[in-house]
Motif scaffolding. Structure first.
Motif, mmCIF file in Angstrom:
data_model
loop_
_atom_site.group_PDB
_atom_site.id
_atom_site.type_symbol
_atom_site.label_atom_id
_atom_site.label_comp_id
_atom_site.label_asym_id
_atom_site.label_seq_id
_atom_site.Cartn_x
_atom_site.Cartn_y
_atom_site.Cartn_z
ATOM 1 N N LYS A 36 0.835 -1.208 0.000
ATOM 2 C CA LYS A 36 0.000 0.000 0.000
ATOM 3 C C LYS A 36 0.861 1.247 0.000
ATOM 4 O O LYS A 36 1.997 1.221 0.470
ATOM 5 C CB LYS A 36 -0.855 0.037 1.270
ATOM 6 C CG LYS A 36 -1.691 -1.185 1.513
ATOM 7 C CD LYS A 36 -2.803 -1.320 0.498
ATOM 8 C CE LYS A 36 -3.651 -2.537 0.776
ATOM 9 N NZ LYS A 36 -4.002 -3.255 -0.446
ATOM 10 N N GLU A 37 0.268 2.354 -0.420
ATOM 11 C CA GLU A 37 0.951 3.628 -0.275
ATOM 12 C C GLU A 37 0.303 4.393 0.874
ATOM 13 O O GLU A 37 -0.857 4.778 0.796
ATOM 14 C CB GLU A 37 0.861 4.454 -1.563
ATOM 15 C CG GLU A 37 1.508 5.812 -1.400
ATOM 16 C CD GLU A 37 1.918 6.463 -2.704
ATOM 17 O OE1 GLU A 37 1.773 5.840 -3.771
ATOM 18 O OE2 GLU A 37 2.401 7.612 -2.644
ATOM 19 N N GLY A 38 1.051 4.593 1.932
ATOM 20 C CA GLY A 38 0.509 5.345 3.062
ATOM 21 C C GLY A 38 1.092 6.732 3.166
ATOM 22 O O GLY A 38 0.511 7.613 3.787
ATOM 23 N N CYS A 39 2.259 6.936 2.569
ATOM 24 C CA CYS A 39 2.899 8.247 2.701
ATOM 25 C C CYS A 39 3.694 8.628 1.466
ATOM 26 O O CYS A 39 3.866 9.801 1.192
ATOM 27 C CB CYS A 39 3.810 8.275 3.928
ATOM 28 S SG CYS A 39 5.289 7.263 3.757
ATOM 29 N N GLU A 41 6.781 8.577 1.143
ATOM 30 C CA GLU A 41 8.062 9.212 1.468
ATOM 31 C C GLU A 41 8.918 8.383 2.414
ATOM 32 O O GLU A 41 9.760 8.931 3.129
ATOM 33 C CB GLU A 41 7.850 10.629 2.009
ATOM 34 C CG GLU A 41 6.932 10.699 3.209
ATOM 35 C CD GLU A 41 7.067 12.020 3.985
ATOM 36 O OE1 GLU A 41 8.015 12.776 3.738
ATOM 37 O OE2 GLU A 41 6.215 12.258 4.843
ATOM 38 N N GLU A 43 8.216 6.806 5.156
ATOM 39 C CA GLU A 43 8.007 6.955 6.594
ATOM 40 C C GLU A 43 7.085 5.896 7.200
ATOM 41 O O GLU A 43 7.153 5.646 8.391
ATOM 42 C CB GLU A 43 7.393 8.338 6.894
ATOM 43 C CG GLU A 43 8.362 9.485 6.679
ATOM 44 C CD GLU A 43 9.337 9.660 7.848
ATOM 45 O OE1 GLU A 43 9.081 9.127 8.936
ATOM 46 O OE2 GLU A 43 10.361 10.341 7.646
ATOM 47 N N GLY A 45 6.066 2.607 5.850
ATOM 48 C CA GLY A 45 6.339 1.192 5.663
ATOM 49 C C GLY A 45 5.195 0.371 5.094
ATOM 50 O O GLY A 45 5.328 -0.850 4.946
ATOM 51 N N TYR A 100 -4.493 -2.257 6.927
ATOM 52 C CA TYR A 100 -3.799 -1.469 5.904
ATOM 53 C C TYR A 100 -2.288 -1.496 6.081
ATOM 54 O O TYR A 100 -1.549 -1.445 5.119
ATOM 55 C CB TYR A 100 -4.314 -0.030 5.914
ATOM 56 C CG TYR A 100 -4.273 0.607 4.555
ATOM 57 C CD1 TYR A 100 -5.220 0.270 3.590
ATOM 58 C CD2 TYR A 100 -3.300 1.530 4.220
ATOM 59 C CE1 TYR A 100 -5.187 0.840 2.328
ATOM 60 C CE2 TYR A 100 -3.258 2.114 2.954
ATOM 61 C CZ TYR A 100 -4.208 1.763 2.018
ATOM 62 O OH TYR A 100 -4.178 2.324 0.774
#
Ligand SMILES: Cc1cc2nc3c(=O)[nH]c(=O)nc-3n(C[C@H](O)[C@H](O)[C@H](O)COP(=O)(O)OP(=O)(O)OC[C@H]3O[C@@H](n4cnc5c(N)ncnc54)[C@H](O)[C@@H]3O)c2cc1C
Ligand code: FES
Ligand code: FES
Lengths: 155, 282, 758
Positions: A36-39, A41, A43, A45, A100
């Motif tokens: 998944k894309e949580g940030c 950048e 940070e 994981g 998530y």
């Protein structure tokens, strides 16, 4: 640009854009949406996958940089949507709530246990320091990692 | 998506050939951990991936110096028996860069090239008076850390970091961030000293503070202080005092000053713990 | 299933793993961002880069030239209908001051325009090329500055709303000048919910002119209401489906992306997706409401609280959202924890040029109770009294009335929580431990909290569920459920399984879909276990009765003679001759021509309090200001855990979140530029694994009359007491009174430096 790589044991030759990230390639080209894309950048994981045996943030790696690499994603841990020991331990120990962060957490755990089958609590926390979770307070995740390690060490 | 082309090589000589031949605006990517966040490729026409250049990844102990390939990751540095034994401050700094995932990608060359004031390897390299070797279309260069931080030439590759290790030294690195792990340094401190254990005396040494400015600050006062200094019960407080003065000088008027100057004492005590107590028990 | 035998229960009270755990752990579950829809378009919002300005001109020419751009929306070519994104029922009295594209942008993150394109990349690239020109307006960031009204963001002025609540006569008591009066000003920050899944939505139009909205939301009926309003269509033209959600914590309770997504999809007659990145989720959705409290507490020398006067400044950000509702919600909690005969509460709600505040786990309750609990510790300190002893003298007792006129407190077991927690934590020894000199200072702190169980007493509180036994004996519970990852669906199945004595795998309980789910107020107000759970229980009981009635006809016996166990049914005394539920259900269809179905509307008759006390030990590095939380004991009065593991999970997570509010998290807006400093995870640090303390959870399970099997809420209260307990522990460690949250290292060092200079 064509690159060759192995993802979850399958060889692929893929056309990638120079700017494309490994995360985009996995999710969009290979339809492996577990990461998944949580940030975006480095940070959180949530995008963690294992590349050549090491946990990496797939949002911090260009797809092109994965040429000739061996990638392992959450989908590759067990055949046909089954669960390996780590995944199973997460489910059984209440380490999964919204889920998530789970693929990233599981992959960080996997990478840890590939190198260290009997981690201490401090080593577990360090291995998961780059994986954020808002639901579990990490308490049951750490419990699950210990359980998985125990399981891998023959219970 | 518009923008750059990308190319990658397995050997340094191929990279060098490419950059000599090409005339387009070229930048490098190694671990990508700064590249992607800082939009380094935004204005480039060609990006060259160094991450798979095998001859940029090594750690060699040559006795009087240690040589580290510019493409070596912090994970490799943190785990290296050579670094742990002979430049432990660098192992400590490397092990505190970002998270496991970041350390598995982030390189020492990238840390220097990014030249962020908070770069964790930088005060360590300064304390060791490390040198930086580069290669580019104009040939190779041998730079001081400060020179490297103040600007590489276009298309210049950090090929190697050279850490002088003339004798047996003790070194340590500490930083303060907003979390205990995965945190950018608000202020950091490294020191490298020659120490006479029987006399509990520092013979000579150098300290460097990070996150105060573009290059790590190595106060002369501290070098003088370290010279023939017995590590007594005043040691940490005296060193703190000198470093507080450094902070005051370096970032006078900055909003971050009150905290950084107050926290110096913690850094110094932590550092002293690493340099002395821990070693003493061995 | 765990080994712990729950008393009397077969399914309830057990730690059964979450039902979709395997799908989540294998990565196969599809969140909204993972869903693939043919022919979908991508929308990218263009956010205001200034905190307050009238838009003069928007230049879209370059953006339009980007290949793949389908349409660019802005005020001129879009609806200007006004709405309030937190409305959750028709006819709700709420200030409607939001628009898709306002004429005046009121915070950095407000919507200037939107690009819809064939690819996400094209939408992003074009959005970057849109240039807005602004006539800037005066800016107000500080909520106390906003009080002057010099900068008003809306016609309603600033403050735009004030309210009071009372019991007894505070003024009269204060005038007596007896006792000790302790005053504090406490500030809580604006906080990001930080669900790991960013905000995301998909809207799909169909040939009937209907719009299907896929949203990881908390209230499908609220989404339907607001989307229908913005589209200008009747409700039956909108279908909202709650998708698997990657966390919410109130952040996805309000309707944010759904309006845009559906509006574009309708206009273009094509599916549209919007996916926020982390920056937009932090800056351009909702936040916890920043709250500044002035509390004045008057106590007798023996430690009885006589009176309390409280003023709260409630910063709802750039638009009203729940700015009024939250003032009421805050008020309610403050009368339900201590026996305080005289209390006055005043709330002043202001707009500032910051991100819109909205629902956030606890709905104002964490803020006001944190503020009050820090003040109570100071009161104890003034009296030279142990804060535990002080609280025990004043806490409410079971079945107390609410002096402000709210519903009774029910089986309020806060005193049990405090006693049990103090004992487990070793409070007495730790509290009285003499201070030692040195770098690390340890301290202990505790705090109490209460939270509600639904809307009863404030708004309509009901829901409807339909339950069916299918011909093979499996069960469908059809309800407007929203599982936020906390295990709602599994918990509902446990309740149904307990009533019907049937295994969990024989039960399905799909989540909310406005086309098929009966009406439900949604996942908010800590109502789900207590109210929806009771609804499910009643529905299952009615189905059980029906099943027995019909089975008795088949077995030609009395209803009282029917026995049910483990999915099998028989006539008493004839246990050699049992039938599966399925066999019986099929027979009931064939012979009685009856469907085993019940629809039950449940109206909650009560709103008891959930209670909790947290005990915290910290070690503070007086050289760096770093706070290490060493130990946490969390005791919760939850009536009865439906799933013990889930309850513990809520508490663990709540503590992680509340700790952030205590020591780390703050979106933190620059007073001049209005720029959020904490707008990314690199600048907004959540507590990560190495800094998370061990948590010992103790549950007080003494039942509650109207809760299903006695259950009360946990999800919101889980995050309340930890914040004040931690701040109290820090203040105990340092003998300080730090009251501006989060208590970060720089605030600690500034205080210590000041102490030294004195
Ligand atoms: C989540 C996160 C946490 C972080 N935490 C820390 C931390 O705690 N401490 C810290 O110091 N840093 C931290 N960083 C920053 C970053 O990881 C380091 O600076 C890292 O060393 C950069 O190396 P890289 O190989 O990833 O560089 P890249 O991102 O690949 O490149 C960075 C820049 O250096 C140039 N470059 C790279 N290699 C070379 C070379 N050999 N020669 C010349 N130029 C080169 C590139 O052109 C680019 O301009 C963090 C980053 C992230 C995302
Ligand atoms: S998305 Fe890659 S670390 Fe957060
Ligand atoms: S389970 Fe929800 S973020 Fe970890």
């Amino acid at each position: 640009m064509l690159i060759n790589l192995t993802v979850n044991g399958r060889q692929h030759t893929l056309e990638v854009e120079p700017q494309e990230r490994l995360l985009d390639m996995l999710r969009q080209k290979l339809k492996l949406t577990g990461a998944k894309e949580g940030c975006g950048e480095g940070e959180c994981g949530a995008c963690t996958v294992i590349m050549n045996g090491e946990a990496v943030n797939s949002c911090m790696v260009l797809a092109y940089q994965a040429r000739e690499a061996e990638i392992l994603t959450i989908e590759g841990l067990a055949p046909n949507g089954g669960l390996d020991a780590v995944q199973h331990a997460f489910v059984e120990n209440g380490a999964v709530q919204c889920g998530y962060c789970t693929p990233g957490m599981v992959m960080s755990t996997k990478a840890l246990l590939m190198k260290n089958t009997n981690p201490t609590e401090a080593e577990i926390k360090e291995a998961l320091a780059g994986n954020l979770c808002r639901c579990t307070g990490y308490v049951n995740i750490i419990k699950a990692v210990k359980a998985a390690a125990g399981e891998l060490n023959g219970g | 998506m518009t923008g750059y082309r990308i190319a990658g090589f397995l050997r340094l000589e191929d990279v060098l050939r490419e950059i000599t031949q090409t005339s387009v605006r070229t930048v490098f990517i190694s671990g990508g951990t700064d590249f992607i966040n800082n939009g380094i490729g935004d204005k480039a026409e060609l990006v060259i991936d160094l991450a798979q250049v095998a001859d940029l990844k090594y750690i060699k102990d040559l006795g009087s110096e240690i040589r580290i390939g510019g493409g070596t990751t912090f994970a490799a540095i943190a785990a290296s028996p050579i670094i742990k034994a002979r430049a432990s401050a660098l192992a400590q700094a490397a092990s505190r860069v970002g998270s496991v995932q970041i350390r598995n990608r982030a390189t020492i060359g990238g840390n220097i090239a990014s030249a962020s004031p908070a770069g964790d390897s930088l005060p360590v390299l300064a304390a060791f008076t490390a040198g930086v070797h580069t290669a580019g279309s104009q040939g190779t260069r041998s730079l001081t850390l400060t020179e490297a931080l103040n600007g590489l030439q276009a298309k210049e590759i950090i090929t190697e970091v050279v850490i002088p290790t003339p004798g047996e030294s003790r070194s340590g690195f500490v930083k303060i961030g907003s979390r205990s792990q995965v945190t950018i340094a608000k202020v950091s401190l490294a020191a490298n000293i020659m120490y006479d254990r029987s006399k509990k005396m520092i013979i000579v040494g150098k300290a460097a503070m990070g996150a105060l400015g573009k290059v790590p600050v190595c106060p002369l006062t501290v070098q003088q202080f370290f010279s023939q200094r017995v590590v007594d019960e005043h040691f940490a407080d005296d060193l703190s005092q000198l470093l507080v003065e450094t902070v005051d000088e370096m970032i006078a008027g900055r909003a971050s000053r009150p905290y950084k100057r107050a926290a110096v004492k913690g850094l110094v005590y932590d550092l002293a713990g690493l340099l002395f107590d821990a070693c003493e028990n061995n | 299933m765990d080994a712990k035998p729950a008393h009397n229960f077969k399914y309830v009270g057990r730690s059964i793993p979450i039902e979709d755990g395997a799908a989540k752990a294998s990565g196969s579950i599809k969140y909204t961002g993972d869903m693939v829809v043919d022919g979908i378009l991508y929308a990218q919002l263009v956010f205001s880069q200034v905190p307050h300005a009238r838009i003069k001109n928007i230049d879209i020419s370059e953006a339009m030239a980007v290949p793949g751009v389908v349409k660019i929306y802005q005020r001129d070519n879009s609806t200007q209908i006004k709405f309030n994104s937190q409305m959750w029922f028709a006819g709700q009295n709420a200030v409607e001051d939001q628009e898709l594209f306002p004429e005046v942008v009121r915070y950095i993150g407000d919507t200037v325009a939107a690009v819809v394109a064939e690819t996400k990349e094209a939408a992003l690239a074009a959005a970057d090329l849109i240039k807005a020109e602004y006539d800037t307006l005066p800016v107000v960031i500080d909520p106390e500055e906003a009080l002057s009204g010099q900068v008003a963001l809306h016609d309603s002025g600033n403050p735009f709303f004030t309210m009071e609540a009372n019991c007894g006569d505070v003024e009269a008591v204060l005038k007596t000048n007896a006792g000790v009066v302790v005053e504090d000003r406490v500030e809580t920050p604006k906080i990001h919910h930080a669900a790991m899944e960013n905000h995301v939505c998909i809207a799909v139009p169909d040939h009937r002119g209907r719009m299907t909205v896929y949203s990881p939301c908390q209230i499908v009926y609220s989404v339907r209401l607001i989307v229908a309003k913005v589209l200008g269509v009747p409700y039956h033209k909108v279908r909202v489906i709650k998708t698997p959600i990657g966390g919410s914590f109130g952040g996805k309770q309000e309707v944010t992306l759904e309006t845009y997504c559906a509006y574009f999809a309708k206009d273009l007659n094509r599916p549209v997706k919007i996916e926020f990145d982390r920056w937009a989720s932090i800056v351009a959705t909702r936040t916890r409401t920043k709250t500044i409290g002035y509390v004045k507490t008057m106590v007798s020398p023996e430690g009885k609280i006589w009176a309390r006067d409280m003023k709260y400044i409630v910063d709802t950000g750039a638009y009203t959202s729940n700015g009024r509702a939250i003032c009421y919600a805050m008020a309610k909690k403050l009368f339900r924890l201590y026996r305080i005969p005289n209390q006055h509460y005043q709330a002043l709600a202001v707009h500032t040029n910051t991100t819109i505040a909205g629902a956030a786990r606890g709905y104002g309750s964490p803020q006001v109770q944190t503020i009050a609990e820090i003040n109570l510790d100071n009161a104890a300190r003034h009296l030279n009294m142990d804060p535990v002893e002080f609280r025990l003298k004043n806490l409410v007792h079971p079945y107390d009335a609410d002096p402000s006129g709210g519903p009774d407190l029910g089986n309020a077991r806060i005193i049990d929580c405090v006693r049990k927690g103090a004992e487990t934590f070793g409070w007495n020894a730790k509290w009285s431990q003499p201070k030692r000199a040195g770098r690390w200072q340890t301290g202990v702190g505790m705090a109490c909290a209460t939270h509600g169980n639904g809307y009863y007493g404030a708004y309509q509180e009901f829901g409807t569920m339909t339950i069916r036994m299918l011909e093979d004996g499996s069960i469908m519970l059809n309800a407007g459920l929203h599982d936020l990852g906390n295990g709602t669906v599994t918990a509902m199945k446990q309740i149904v399984a307990e009533v019907l004595d049937i295994s969990l795998d024989m039960i399905e309980a799909p989540e909310a879909d406005t086309d098929v789910s009966p009406y439900d107020i949604g996942c908010q107000a800590s109502r789900v276990i207590h109210v929806c759970g009771a609804n499910a229980m009643q529905a299952a009981e009615e189905l059980r009765s029906l099943f027995i009635i019909e089975a008795a006809k088949i077995l030609t016996c009395n209803e009282a003679e029917i026995a049910l166990e483990d999915g099998r049914i028989w006539r008493n005394g004839n246990s050699g001759n049992t039938m599966s539920y399925g066999q019986m259900a099929a027979m009931i269809q064939q012979k009685n021509q009856v469907e085993l179905i019940r629809t039950v509307t449940y109206q909650a008759p009560a709103n008891p309090g959930s209670y909790a006390a947290n005990f915290v030990e910290v070690a503070v590095d007086t050289y760096t200001g770093f706070v290490k939380v060493v130990d946490v004991v969390a005791v919760h009065d939850i009536g009865q855990a439906i799933n013990t593991g889930f309850v513990e999970g809520q508490i663990h997570g709540g503590i992680q979140m509340g700790l952030g509010m205590a020591i780390a998290e703050d979106i933190d807006y620059d007073e001049k530029s209005g720029i959020a400093r904490g707008s990314r995870f690199s600048k907004y640090h959540l507590v990560n694994a190495p800094d998370m303390p061990p948590v010992r959870v103790i549950l007080i399970e003494k039942g509650e009359e109207y809760g299903p099997y006695g259950a009360k809420s946990i999800g919101e209260i889980a995050t309340i007491p930890i914040t004040a307990a931690t701040v109290n522990a820090i203040n105990h460690a340092l003998n300080a009174n730090l009251t501006i949250l989060p208590v970060t290292p720089d605030k600690i060092m500034a205080m210590l430096t000041e102490q030294q200079n004195k």
